[in-house]
Write an enzyme that holds these catalytic residues in place. Structure first.
Site, mmCIF file in Angstrom:
data_model
loop_
_atom_site.group_PDB
_atom_site.id
_atom_site.type_symbol
_atom_site.label_atom_id
_atom_site.label_comp_id
_atom_site.label_asym_id
_atom_site.label_seq_id
_atom_site.Cartn_x
_atom_site.Cartn_y
_atom_site.Cartn_z
ATOM 1 N N GLY A 1 -19.332 0.727 -3.555
ATOM 2 C CA GLY A 1 -20.692 1.216 -4.339
ATOM 3 C C GLY A 1 -21.434 0.325 -4.909
ATOM 4 C CE1 TYR B 1 -3.139 -3.000 0.198
ATOM 5 C CE2 TYR B 1 -3.526 -2.608 2.596
ATOM 6 C CZ TYR B 1 -3.654 -3.248 1.353
ATOM 7 O OH TYR B 1 -4.433 -4.319 1.624
ATOM 8 N N PRO C 1 -15.212 -4.798 2.398
ATOM 9 C CG PRO C 1 -15.135 -3.793 4.267
ATOM 10 C CD PRO C 1 -14.183 -4.351 3.074
#
Length: 286
Positions: free
Chosen positions: A214, A66, A211
């Protein structure tokens, strides 16, 4: 609702020797656009991590990919290595500036990456070290064996796997005690149902990535809106509450880079869905 009133009221789960609230925080968004580079406002990113802890979130999930590196570094700068927070990270993916996620499970690479994660997270031991994704160019058992060795050496406390099938989970469990599985799972995507059932049966923590998103909210908008109205809640909060009700081993890690959004996510832990509401949501995509 004031900031001081937001507390994590989710039930708890044991990961290794640590007991954490089941609603955690996913730190992927504490980065730049397309999960590449540092965020535009690093101070706010650190404040989000600090505020999550203040709200009672004691499970934070990140990965060396990340940024890469940015999310781990910001977490280390924000909270260091507190005894009452479990920071989980992952290794096994390479990045490039185009935003590609490239599987790389070479044992030497994993051993190198755990050292960089230790440094960025400002800790002597990784609480939960997860193999991010199987690599077709490296035998799965060789990659997992490296994680097992790191646990035996005391460099990591617990081992998790991610993006696995039921068969790969079985292979991993033959080599190491698997504390958690992190697979995609949400209201609209139940592709890891079989893996979740194994985790349920064996008491393995199941961390659903993505989890809520949209597409899930739009696909089941009418049902979510109806239930949300009954609880003075949002669609996202209903989706998170459903995950917490779905299984006692479910550990949702909604992510955000916004403090207000963080509070809204944590407030979902207070939402108590009825059995009928849980069933309707469960049947919506089954």
């Amino acid at each position: 609702m004031s900031s001081n009133s937001i507390t994590n009221e989710s039930e708890t789960f044991e990961i290794g020797d640590s007991t954490v609230h089941r609603l955690g925080f996913g730190a992927m968004r504490l980065t730049g656009e397309n999960i590449i580079g540092a965020p535009a406002d690093e101070e706010t990113a650190r404040e989000v991590v600090e505020h999550a802890v203040d709200c009672g979130v004691d499970l934070i999930d990140t990965a060396d990919s990340y940024g890469p590196a940015a999310s781990e570094r910001l977490i280390g700068e924000a909270i260091g290595d507190p005894d009452d927070v479990l920071v989980a990270t992952k290794a096994g993916l390479l990045r490039n500036r185009e935003g590609d996620w490239i599987a790389h499970g070479d044992p030497d690479y994993i051993r190198n990456q755990v050292l960089t994660s230790l440094d960025r997270l400002q800790t002597d031991t990784i609480d939960l070290f997860q193999f991010h994704r199987p690599d077709d160019d490296t035998p799965y058992e060789d990659s997992v064996a490296t994680f097992a060795e790191l646990k035996d050496e005391g460099i990591v406390d617990s081992v998790g796997v991610s993006n696995v099938s039921a068969e790969l989970l079985d292979q991993a469990r033959e080599q190491v005690e698997v504390a958690t599985v992190q697979n995609r799972y949400n209201l609209n995507d139940r592709g890891s149902r079989e893996v979740l059932e194994i985790c349920d049966d064996e008491g393995i923590g199941f961390i659903p990535w993505a989890p809520i998103n949209g597409d899930d909210l739009d696909e089941h908008a009418d049902l979510l809106d109806e239930i949300a109205a009954e609880h003075d809640a949002t669609r996202r909060q209903v989706g998170l509450a459903w995950l917490l009700e779905r299984s006692d081993v479910m550990l949702p890690i909604p992510g955000t880079s916004d403090p207000d959004h963080l509070e809204s996510n944590v407030a979902a832990s207070r939402l108590s869905l009825s059995d009928d509401e849980v069933q309707r949501l469960t049947e919506a995509a089954d």
